[in-house]
Design a protein around this motif. Structure first.
Motif, PDB file in Angstrom:
ATOM      1  N   HIS A  43       0.842  -1.172  -0.013  1.00 18.68           N
ATOM      2  CA  HIS A  43      -0.038  -0.001  -0.077  1.00 18.68           C
ATOM      3  C   HIS A  43       1.031   1.181   0.068  1.00 18.68           C
ATOM      4  CE1 HIS A  43      -3.790   2.235   0.602  1.00 18.68           C
ATOM      5  NE2 HIS A  43      -3.124   2.953   1.513  1.00 18.68           N
ATOM      6  N   ARG A  44       1.119   1.842  -1.059  1.00 21.24           N
ATOM      7  CA  ARG A  44       1.975   3.021  -1.222  1.00 21.24           C
ATOM      8  C   ARG A  44       1.590   4.146  -0.866  1.00 21.24           C
ATOM      9  NH1 ARG A  44       2.411   1.185  -7.638  1.00 21.24           N
ATOM     10  NH2 ARG A  44       3.553  -0.979  -7.066  1.00 21.24           N
ATOM     11  N   GLY A  45       0.217   4.566  -0.247  1.00 17.58           N
ATOM     12  CA  GLY A  45      -0.314   5.857   0.218  1.00 17.58           C
ATOM     13  C   GLY A  45       0.218   5.580   1.786  1.00 17.58           C
ATOM     14  N   ALA A  56      -9.763   1.377   3.887  1.00 19.47           N
ATOM     15  CA  ALA A  56     -11.038   1.395   2.924  1.00 19.47           C
ATOM     16  C   ALA A  56     -11.169   0.495   1.676  1.00 19.47           C
ATOM     17  CB  ALA A  56     -11.286   2.578   2.522  1.00 19.47           C
ATOM     18  N   LEU A  57     -11.039  -0.835   1.976  1.00 24.50           N
ATOM     19  CA  LEU A  57     -11.172  -1.848   0.946  1.00 24.50           C
ATOM     20  C   LEU A  57     -12.650  -2.252   0.792  1.00 24.50           C
ATOM     21  CD1 LEU A  57      -7.938  -4.009   1.873  1.00 24.50           C
ATOM     22  CD2 LEU A  57      -8.075  -2.135  -0.049  1.00 24.50           C
ATOM     23  N   GLU A  58     -12.828  -2.935  -0.621  1.00 19.34           N
ATOM     24  CA  GLU A  58     -14.024  -3.513  -0.559  1.00 19.34           C
ATOM     25  C   GLU A  58     -14.383  -4.395   0.473  1.00 19.34           C
ATOM     26  OE1 GLU A  58     -17.119  -6.216  -1.529  1.00 19.34           O
ATOM     27  OE2 GLU A  58     -14.929  -6.932  -1.609  1.00 19.34           O
ATOM     28  N   PRO A  59     -15.607  -4.363   1.269  1.00 18.78           N
ATOM     29  CA  PRO A  59     -15.697  -5.129   2.553  1.00 18.78           C
ATOM     30  C   PRO A  59     -15.664  -6.676   2.477  1.00 18.78           C
ATOM     31  CG  PRO A  59     -17.297  -3.260   2.154  1.00 18.78           C
ATOM     32  CD  PRO A  59     -16.673  -3.297   0.826  1.00 18.78           C
ATOM     33  N   ALA A  60     -16.311  -7.126   1.386  1.00 23.14           N
ATOM     34  CA  ALA A  60     -16.305  -8.723   1.285  1.00 23.14           C
ATOM     35  C   ALA A  60     -14.752  -9.405   0.989  1.00 23.14           C
ATOM     36  CB  ALA A  60     -17.314  -9.292   0.222  1.00 23.14           C
ATOM     37  N   THR A  61     -14.121  -8.704   0.326  1.00 22.17           N
ATOM     38  CA  THR A  61     -12.768  -9.032   0.027  1.00 22.17           C
ATOM     39  C   THR A  61     -11.910  -8.879   1.117  1.00 22.17           C
ATOM     40  OG1 THR A  61     -12.979  -8.621  -2.414  1.00 22.17           O
ATOM     41  CG2 THR A  61     -10.624  -8.762  -1.460  1.00 22.17           C
ATOM     42  N   VAL A  65      -9.796 -11.922   3.482  1.00 24.00           N
ATOM     43  CA  VAL A  65      -8.574 -11.981   3.484  1.00 24.00           C
ATOM     44  C   VAL A  65      -8.090 -12.028   5.081  1.00 24.00           C
ATOM     45  CG1 VAL A  65      -6.393 -10.589   3.486  1.00 24.00           C
ATOM     46  CG2 VAL A  65      -8.100 -10.786   1.651  1.00 24.00           C
ATOM     47  N   PHE A  66      -8.911 -11.247   5.894  1.00 22.63           N
ATOM     48  CA  PHE A  66      -8.564 -11.259   7.234  1.00 22.63           C
ATOM     49  C   PHE A  66      -9.168 -12.356   7.935  1.00 22.63           C
ATOM     50  CE2 PHE A  66     -10.087 -10.573  11.753  1.00 22.63           C
ATOM     51  CZ  PHE A  66      -9.132  -9.814  12.345  1.00 22.63           C
ATOM     52  N   ALA A  67     -10.101 -13.257   7.514  1.00 19.17           N
ATOM     53  CA  ALA A  67     -10.606 -14.572   8.120  1.00 19.17           C
ATOM     54  C   ALA A  67      -9.601 -15.489   7.646  1.00 19.17           C
ATOM     55  CB  ALA A  67     -12.017 -14.819   7.613  1.00 19.17           C
ATOM     56  N   ALA A  68      -9.255 -15.647   6.539  1.00 21.69           N
ATOM     57  CA  ALA A  68      -8.264 -16.508   6.043  1.00 21.69           C
ATOM     58  C   ALA A  68      -6.864 -16.421   6.828  1.00 21.69           C
ATOM     59  CB  ALA A  68      -7.960 -16.498   4.439  1.00 21.69           C
ATOM     60  N   SER A 112      -4.592  -4.868  -8.388  1.00 15.48           N
ATOM     61  CA  SER A 112      -4.877  -3.751  -8.964  1.00 15.48           C
ATOM     62  C   SER A 112      -6.358  -3.101  -8.474  1.00 15.48           C
ATOM     63  CB  SER A 112      -4.942  -3.775 -10.492  1.00 15.48           C
ATOM     64  OG  SER A 112      -3.766  -4.028 -11.403  1.00 15.48           O
ATOM     65  N   ARG A 113      -7.018  -4.195  -8.312  1.00 12.27           N
ATOM     66  CA  ARG A 113      -8.424  -3.905  -7.918  1.00 12.27           C
ATOM     67  C   ARG A 113      -8.557  -4.575  -6.414  1.00 12.27           C
ATOM     68  NH1 ARG A 113     -12.488  -6.511 -10.132  1.00 12.27           N
ATOM     69  NH2 ARG A 113     -10.765  -8.300 -10.444  1.00 12.27           N
ATOM     70  N   ASP A 114      -9.434  -3.858  -5.625  1.00 14.40           N
ATOM     71  CA  ASP A 114      -9.578  -4.685  -4.261  1.00 14.40           C
ATOM     72  C   ASP A 114      -9.783  -5.974  -4.250  1.00 14.40           C
ATOM     73  OD1 ASP A 114      -9.150  -1.990  -3.460  1.00 14.40           O
ATOM     74  OD2 ASP A 114     -11.199  -1.604  -2.347  1.00 14.40           O
ATOM     75  N   GLU A 115     -10.855  -6.374  -5.254  1.00 13.22           N
ATOM     76  CA  GLU A 115     -11.055  -7.867  -5.249  1.00 13.22           C
ATOM     77  C   GLU A 115      -9.857  -8.913  -5.514  1.00 13.22           C
ATOM     78  OE1 GLU A 115     -14.600  -5.397  -5.975  1.00 13.22           O
ATOM     79  OE2 GLU A 115     -12.437  -5.293  -6.718  1.00 13.22           O
ATOM     80  N   ASP A 116      -8.908  -8.222  -6.274  1.00  9.33           N
ATOM     81  CA  ASP A 116      -7.623  -9.046  -6.599  1.00  9.33           C
ATOM     82  C   ASP A 116      -7.063  -9.645  -5.310  1.00  9.33           C
ATOM     83  OD1 ASP A 116      -7.996  -8.335  -9.062  1.00  9.33           O
ATOM     84  OD2 ASP A 116      -6.280  -6.872  -9.104  1.00  9.33           O
ATOM     85  N   LEU A 117      -7.339  -9.167  -4.263  1.00 11.59           N
ATOM     86  CA  LEU A 117      -6.677  -9.562  -2.951  1.00 11.59           C
ATOM     87  C   LEU A 117      -7.249 -10.746  -2.232  1.00 11.59           C
ATOM     88  CD1 LEU A 117      -6.125  -6.191  -1.159  1.00 11.59           C
ATOM     89  CD2 LEU A 117      -4.507  -7.463  -1.981  1.00 11.59           C
ATOM     90  N   ALA A 118      -8.212 -11.112  -2.813  1.00  9.82           N
ATOM     91  CA  ALA A 118      -9.100 -12.355  -2.455  1.00  9.82           C
ATOM     92  C   ALA A 118      -7.932 -13.598  -2.908  1.00  9.82           C
ATOM     93  CB  ALA A 118     -10.338 -12.622  -3.217  1.00  9.82           C
ATOM     94  N   ALA A 119      -7.146 -13.490  -3.959  1.00  6.28           N
ATOM     95  CA  ALA A 119      -6.180 -14.642  -4.024  1.00  6.28           C
ATOM     96  C   ALA A 119      -5.323 -14.745  -2.745  1.00  6.28           C
ATOM     97  CB  ALA A 119      -5.083 -14.283  -5.180  1.00  6.28           C
ATOM     98  N   ILE A 120      -5.206 -13.924  -1.874  1.00  3.64           N
ATOM     99  CA  ILE A 120      -4.414 -14.112  -0.572  1.00  3.64           C
ATOM    100  C   ILE A 120      -5.104 -15.548  -0.063  1.00  3.64           C
ATOM    101  CG2 ILE A 120      -3.704 -13.149   1.640  1.00  3.64           C
ATOM    102  CD1 ILE A 120      -3.434 -10.513   0.310  1.00  3.64           C
ATOM    103  N   ALA A 121      -6.268 -15.439   0.091  1.00  2.00           N
ATOM    104  CA  ALA A 121      -7.105 -16.478   0.967  1.00  2.00           C
ATOM    105  C   ALA A 121      -6.660 -17.888   0.323  1.00  2.00           C
ATOM    106  CB  ALA A 121      -8.535 -16.235   1.079  1.00  2.00           C
ATOM    107  N   ALA A 122      -6.562 -17.982  -0.973  1.00  2.00           N
ATOM    108  CA  ALA A 122      -6.143 -19.302  -1.793  1.00  2.00           C
ATOM    109  C   ALA A 122      -4.775 -19.521  -1.361  1.00  2.00           C
ATOM    110  CB  ALA A 122      -6.609 -19.156  -3.245  1.00  2.00           C
TER     111      ALA A 122
END
Length: 306
Positions: A43-45, A56-61, A65-68, A112-122
């Protein structure tokens, strides 16, 4: 030094927890948080005071990530390159896992998008790749604790000049009073009380397979008394590689521990280390807030070859 938002310049009447800890001589050994897995999110900011939780990320994603991460007790850290060494293109994420065999595992991706972070769970459930160089993380989280930025950023700059591809600034890793703090992961090794020259020396020695006791807080696969025992052996017998020693037995009677530490380098030697645990008087342990707390101290009192 150019200040990022949230970092106030030092003043004559300010309390700095790392200055106070140095004046007291707070011991480092046995202060590394326990942990075997880390999630890194670039996170560069500016970083919120509570790190990933405050983004302030997309809540479901974010929840996924947090649960995983919580399921495997992984620590989530925000990362960025030190100022002046900015990466272009998609931001990166990583899952780092410690393994007792030394075959530590890493998996990296981009987002690039918040939703891309879902790959962390996998990735937290995937094997990961071995043989990659470790990641050097320097806590520079000024909004969490002023000392982390004041002391951390010069260390990050010096290490970046030497090891630009390995070094990242990161959010809170624990132990603000020991700033500057460096975590080498997934090796799971914490260093503290660093300035720029000491950090460069400690990390270069670490990468060469020589961990010194001088700035060692502990190994994150061990509990505090065990960390103190290994640090005492390193202090007595000299630097050694990350897996040169193994804790093979631990017993406790009240405040006294007996830790058996077995060395694997020739000649193989086993040591019984006695460690005493006690509480320090209540003190201010962070820059922010006047509250006091009593830290546990783990002191190695004897080492005996078996």
């Amino acid at each position: 030094m150019t200040e990022r938002p949230g970092l106030r310049p030092p003043g004559p009447d300010r309390f700095f927890c790392s200055d106070a800890a140095r004046e007291r001589g707070d011991p480092l050994a046995g202060t590394a948080p326990h942990g075997l897995a880390w999630v890194l999110v670039e996170h560069r900011g500016g970083w919120p005071a509570n790190g990933f939780d405050g983004l302030a990320l997309e809540p479901a994603t974010k929840a996924r990530v947090f649960a995983a991460a919580q399921a495997v007790r992984a620590r989530i850290l925000l990362i960025r390159r030190h100022a002046g060494r900015r990466d272009e293109g998609p931001r990166r994420w990583a899952v780092l896992r410690y393994e007792g065999s030394g075959a530590h595992r890493q998996q990296w991706g981009t987002w690039s998008r918040d939703e891309d972070l879902a790959a962390i769970a996998a990735a937290l459930g995937a094997p990961g790749e071995t043989g990659l160089p470790p990641v050097v993380l320097v806590c520079a989280h000024g909004r969490h604790d002023t000392c982390c930025a004041v002391r951390g950023r010069p260390v990050a700059r010096a290490l970046t000049e030497r090891l630009p591809d390995l070094v990242w600034e990161c959010t809170h890793v624990g132990g603000d009073r020991f700033a500057a703090n460096v975590l080498v992961a997934p090796d799971g090794v914490y260093y503290g009380n660093l300035d720029a020259p000491a950090a460069v020396s400690a990390v270069e020695e670490h990468l060469a397979g020589r961990i010194h006791a001088a700035h060692l807080r502990g190994y994150t696969d061990l509990f505090p008394a065990q960390q103190a025992a290994v640090a005492a052996v390193l202090a007595r017998f000299g630097p050694a590689a990350r897996h040169a020693y193994t804790v093979t037995a631990t017993s406790r009677v009240g405040d006294h521990w007996q830790i058996r530490v077995t060395g694997h380098r020739p000649p193989a030697t086993t040591y019984d280390v006695e460690v005493r645990t006690h509480r320090a008087p209540p003190r201010r342990l962070t820059c922010h807030g006047p509250a006091t707390s009593s830290a546990l101290i783990h002191e190695a009192t004897s080492i005996r070859a078996v």
